[in-house]
Design a protein around this motif. Sequence first.
Motif: not given
Length: 139
Positions: A37-65
């Motif tokens: 809508k506003i043609q802008q890239v924004a931060v959606e989620k920030v993972g803390g230093p204790e989070e794992t790669y699995e936490d990261f992978a799970n934070s990506l939506p299955a059907d959205e870029c």
Amino acid sequence: MANSASGMAVDDECKLKFLELKAKRNHRFIVFKIDEKIQQVAVEKVGGPEETYEDFANSLPADECRYAVYDFDFTTAENCQKSKIFFIAWAPDTSRVRSKMLYASSKDRFKRELDGIQVELQATDPSEMSLDIIKGRAL
């Protein structure tokens, strides 16, 4: 064809959070979303230093870029602790064509705003950004 990327703004928070990840190492990953809508890239989620790669992978939506950066820590064959910052362009096959085109056309401009990316990955499926692939690209 007009370059649709030229109209894509980048929220200052994107650059700020990336600098924190790069310099202070107080984030493990950042997921970015284009607000069409506003043609802008924004931060959606920030993972803390204790989070794992699995936490990261799970934070990506299955059907959205999404765009994402991941700070990967590893140990070299010489037993040195290192880290590499990965830029991941996530474009699952199930996402909308318009969305895939928007993310693809805006990627290079957005990536230029994030100074310090060392490895780039393009993924359309979780297997294309598995931890084994990340490890292989880091070494």
